[in-house]
Design an enzyme around this catalytic site. Structure first.
Site, short mmCIF file in Angstrom:
data_model
loop_
_atom_site.label_atom_id
_atom_site.label_comp_id
_atom_site.label_asym_id
_atom_site.label_seq_id
_atom_site.Cartn_x
_atom_site.Cartn_y
_atom_site.Cartn_z
N GLY A 257 41.22 41.80 -28.14
CA GLY A 257 42.43 42.52 -27.78
C GLY A 257 43.66 42.11 -28.58
O GLY A 257 44.44 42.97 -29.02
N THR B 58 47.62 39.11 -13.63
CA THR B 58 48.26 39.73 -14.80
C THR B 58 49.32 40.77 -14.41
O THR B 58 49.91 41.41 -15.26
CB THR B 58 47.20 40.40 -15.71
OG1 THR B 58 46.31 41.18 -14.89
CG2 THR B 58 46.40 39.37 -16.47
N HIS C 248 33.05 48.99 -23.07
CA HIS C 248 31.73 48.39 -23.29
C HIS C 248 30.78 49.15 -22.36
O HIS C 248 31.11 49.39 -21.20
CB HIS C 248 31.79 46.90 -22.95
CG HIS C 248 30.50 46.16 -23.16
ND1 HIS C 248 29.62 46.45 -24.18
CD2 HIS C 248 29.95 45.12 -22.47
CE1 HIS C 248 28.59 45.61 -24.11
NE2 HIS C 248 28.77 44.80 -23.08
N TYR D 217 44.50 44.30 -17.07
CA TYR D 217 45.53 44.03 -18.07
C TYR D 217 45.25 42.68 -18.73
O TYR D 217 46.10 41.81 -18.81
CB TYR D 217 46.92 44.05 -17.41
CG TYR D 217 48.06 44.33 -18.36
CD1 TYR D 217 48.24 45.60 -18.90
CD2 TYR D 217 48.94 43.32 -18.73
CE1 TYR D 217 49.28 45.86 -19.76
CE2 TYR D 217 50.00 43.57 -19.60
CZ TYR D 217 50.16 44.85 -20.12
OH TYR D 217 51.19 45.12 -20.97
N GLY D 218 44.01 42.50 -19.18
CA GLY D 218 43.63 41.26 -19.86
C GLY D 218 43.63 41.49 -21.36
O GLY D 218 44.51 42.17 -21.91
N SER D 219 42.63 40.93 -22.03
CA SER D 219 42.55 40.99 -23.48
C SER D 219 42.62 42.43 -24.00
O SER D 219 43.52 42.78 -24.77
CB SER D 219 41.25 40.30 -23.93
OG SER D 219 41.06 40.44 -25.30
N GLU E 147 36.78 24.87 -42.74
CA GLU E 147 36.52 25.64 -43.96
C GLU E 147 35.78 26.94 -43.69
O GLU E 147 35.75 27.83 -44.54
CB GLU E 147 35.68 24.81 -44.96
CG GLU E 147 36.52 23.82 -45.74
CD GLU E 147 35.77 23.37 -47.01
OE1 GLU E 147 35.43 24.24 -47.83
OE2 GLU E 147 35.53 22.16 -47.14
N ASP F 35 26.36 45.15 -29.26
CA ASP F 35 27.49 44.29 -28.92
C ASP F 35 26.99 42.98 -28.30
O ASP F 35 27.43 41.89 -28.67
CB ASP F 35 28.42 45.02 -27.95
CG ASP F 35 29.68 44.23 -27.65
OD1 ASP F 35 30.56 44.21 -28.52
OD2 ASP F 35 29.77 43.61 -26.57
N ASP G 210 33.39 42.94 -17.07
CA ASP G 210 32.20 43.77 -16.85
C ASP G 210 31.60 43.57 -15.46
O ASP G 210 31.15 44.51 -14.83
CB ASP G 210 31.14 43.45 -17.92
CG ASP G 210 31.62 43.85 -19.30
OD1 ASP G 210 32.03 45.01 -19.46
OD2 ASP G 210 31.61 42.99 -20.20
P1 NAD Z 1 39.84 40.17 -19.29
O1 NAD Z 1 39.05 39.20 -18.50
O2 NAD Z 1 40.64 39.68 -20.44
O3 NAD Z 1 40.85 40.96 -18.33
C1 NAD Z 1 40.46 41.49 -17.11
C2 NAD Z 1 41.63 42.15 -16.39
O4 NAD Z 1 41.10 42.79 -15.21
C3 NAD Z 1 42.70 41.20 -15.89
O5 NAD Z 1 43.93 41.87 -15.94
C4 NAD Z 1 42.30 40.96 -14.44
O6 NAD Z 1 43.39 40.55 -13.64
C5 NAD Z 1 41.83 42.36 -14.07
N1 NAD Z 1 40.92 42.43 -12.93
C6 NAD Z 1 39.91 41.59 -12.59
N2 NAD Z 1 39.28 42.03 -11.50
C7 NAD Z 1 39.89 43.20 -11.13
C8 NAD Z 1 39.70 44.14 -10.08
N3 NAD Z 1 38.74 43.98 -9.19
N4 NAD Z 1 40.53 45.22 -10.03
C9 NAD Z 1 41.49 45.41 -10.95
N5 NAD Z 1 41.73 44.55 -11.96
C10 NAD Z 1 40.93 43.46 -12.05
O7 NAD Z 1 38.80 41.31 -19.75
P2 NAD Z 1 38.50 41.82 -21.26
O8 NAD Z 1 37.89 40.71 -22.06
O9 NAD Z 1 39.69 42.55 -21.78
O10 NAD Z 1 37.31 42.87 -20.99
C11 NAD Z 1 37.58 44.18 -20.47
C12 NAD Z 1 36.50 45.13 -20.98
O11 NAD Z 1 36.62 45.26 -22.40
C13 NAD Z 1 35.07 44.67 -20.74
O12 NAD Z 1 34.28 45.80 -20.47
C14 NAD Z 1 34.67 44.04 -22.06
O13 NAD Z 1 33.27 44.04 -22.29
C15 NAD Z 1 35.37 44.98 -23.01
N6 NAD Z 1 35.64 44.43 -24.35
C16 NAD Z 1 36.26 43.23 -24.48
C17 NAD Z 1 36.55 42.74 -25.75
C18 NAD Z 1 37.32 41.44 -25.92
O14 NAD Z 1 37.63 41.12 -27.04
N7 NAD Z 1 37.68 40.69 -24.89
C19 NAD Z 1 36.20 43.47 -26.89
C20 NAD Z 1 35.59 44.74 -26.72
C21 NAD Z 1 35.32 45.21 -25.44
MG MG Z 2 31.03 42.11 -25.87
#
Ligand code: NAD
Ligand code: MG
Length: 330
Positions: A125, A44, A99, A16-18, A222, A182, A74
């Site tokens: 996100g 989170t 990803h 439940y992150g980004s 800018e 990516d 990841d």
């Molecule tokens: P994040 O770091 O923002 O959030 C990670 C979440 O996972 C948190 O809620 C954390 O508490 C939870 N977590 C961590 N370890 C865990 C575990 N062992 N079990 C259960 N929950 C766990 O991550 P993010 O940046 O949202 O990235 C998530 C995926 O989305 C990745 O594969 C990333 O490559 C992909 N992605 C991210 C973005 C971006 O803008 N951040 C964009 C496109 C794709």
């Molecule tokens: Mg990426």
């Protein structure tokens, strides 16, 4: 598999992150039944509960889900798959990633009964959520790695639609193409390239004796206005908005700074991504407890442009309102 099939999978979002928060909220608002899987007591959990979701430990949360989206960092996904998902995913469930890294580089070898798909919004996100709320969307790319049900593509399109991606654009890709492009984009242009360009420009001006405040406005502040023009209408639109003098300087000095040697090094960066060198190094760094990562991160935070930037942004009160808004949403 017809595009008229209407799928209504019961969805579990792990993480439940980004991305996780944005996906969970958008999919719920689009009418899907969404459960969130998180480690009990994790950072989170309270946020997901405050947003009104049922939160369960990952093993429990995925058991009766038709579709499980893996939205943890990841570098924890391989262990999460091996320890929790492999044994607990329902027979024939859909496993979704945002990803392709773990699947493409064989760190996760999904069970054969699963559909394995990718839906990657091309934006952070907070933007995936914000655009959805104002009736727009972030373009999404999707891919199918394993199609056991014959409906894997339809599941990907349904999920991308629920995120709001269909309002912008949805493009089909492969795990290989998504993963490699990516990684290249964030390394060479968006994050690595852009921040190094800005820091080098700032250092050049300050070392030549100019005021840091002026240098900050010139090379960082800018930049947003320029990028907004790129976003709206490409380089063509930027050229329409800048002076003749700026255009002439762009034409003669741009290629002096970003010359053929820079492009050759971009190709080296791409080669390291394609042949697995980058991911091998990143995994070794992660497993060693991130010693270099932490050093590099601190160096970025300690750079002189950050200090002057913080002082100057404090005068733009509207920025603080925005930042707090995004922090609350992120
Ligand atoms: P994040 O770091 O923002 O959030 C990670 C979440 O996972 C948190 O809620 C954390 O508490 C939870 N977590 C961590 N370890 C865990 C575990 N062992 N079990 C259960 N929950 C766990 O991550 P993010 O940046 O949202 O990235 C998530 C995926 O989305 C990745 O594969 C990333 O490559 C992909 N992605 C991210 C973005 C971006 O803008 N951040 C964009 C496109 C794709
Ligand atoms: Mg990426």
């Amino acid at each position: 598999m017809t595009s008229s099939t209407s799928l209504q999978p019961k969805i579990t979002i792990v993480g439940y992150g980004s991305q996780g928060r944005a996906h969970a909220l958008n999919l719920r608002d689009s009418g899907f039944d969404v459960t969130v899987g998180l480690r009990p007591g994790g950072p989170t959990e309270a946020k997901a509960q405050a947003d009104g979701f049922v939160v369960k430990a990952p093993a429990e949360a995925v058991k009766d889900a038709d579709l499980v989206a893996v939205l943890t960092p990841d570098m924890v996904q391989q262990k999460l798959y091996e320890d929790v998902l492999h044994a607990n995913l329902k027979q024939g469930a859909v496993l979704l990633f945002a990803h392709g890294l773990n699947v493409h580089f064989d760190m996760i070898k999904p069970r054969e009964d699963l559909d394995v798909i990718l839906v990657a919004p091309k934006g952070p996100g907070a933007l995936v959520r914000r655009e959805y709320e104002i009736g727009r969307g972030v373009p999404c790319i999707y891919a199918v790695y394993q199609d056991k049900s014959g409906q894997a593509e339809q599941f990907a399109l349904t999920y991308a639609g629920g995120l709001g991606g269909a309002r912008a654009n949805i493009i089909k890709t492969t795990f290989k193409e998504e993963t490699e492009t990516d990684l290249f984009g964030e390394q060479a242009v968006l994050c690595g390239g852009a921040s190094s360009l800005v820091q080098a420009g700032f250092e050049t001006l300050v070392e030549a004796g100019y005021q840091p405040e002026i240098a900050y406005y010139e090379v960082l502040h800018e930049l947003k206005l320029i990028v907004d023009l790129f976003y709206e209408g490409g380089v063509t639109r930027m050229l329409e908005f800048i002076s003749e003098t700026a255009q002439y300087g762009d034409f003669v000095s741009g290629p002096r700074v970003i010359d053929a040697s820079v492009k050759a090094r971009m190709k080296d960066v791409l080669t390291d991504i394609q042949n697995g060198t980058f991911v091998r190094n990143w995994k070794a760094e992660y497993d060693a407890g991130l010693p270099n990562y932490k050093k590099f991160q601190q160096a970025d935070k300690d750079h002189a442009i950050e200090k002057v930037g913080a002082e100057l942004r404090a005068k733009m009160v509207w920025l603080q309102a925005n930042t707090q808004n995004d922090a609350a949403k992120a």
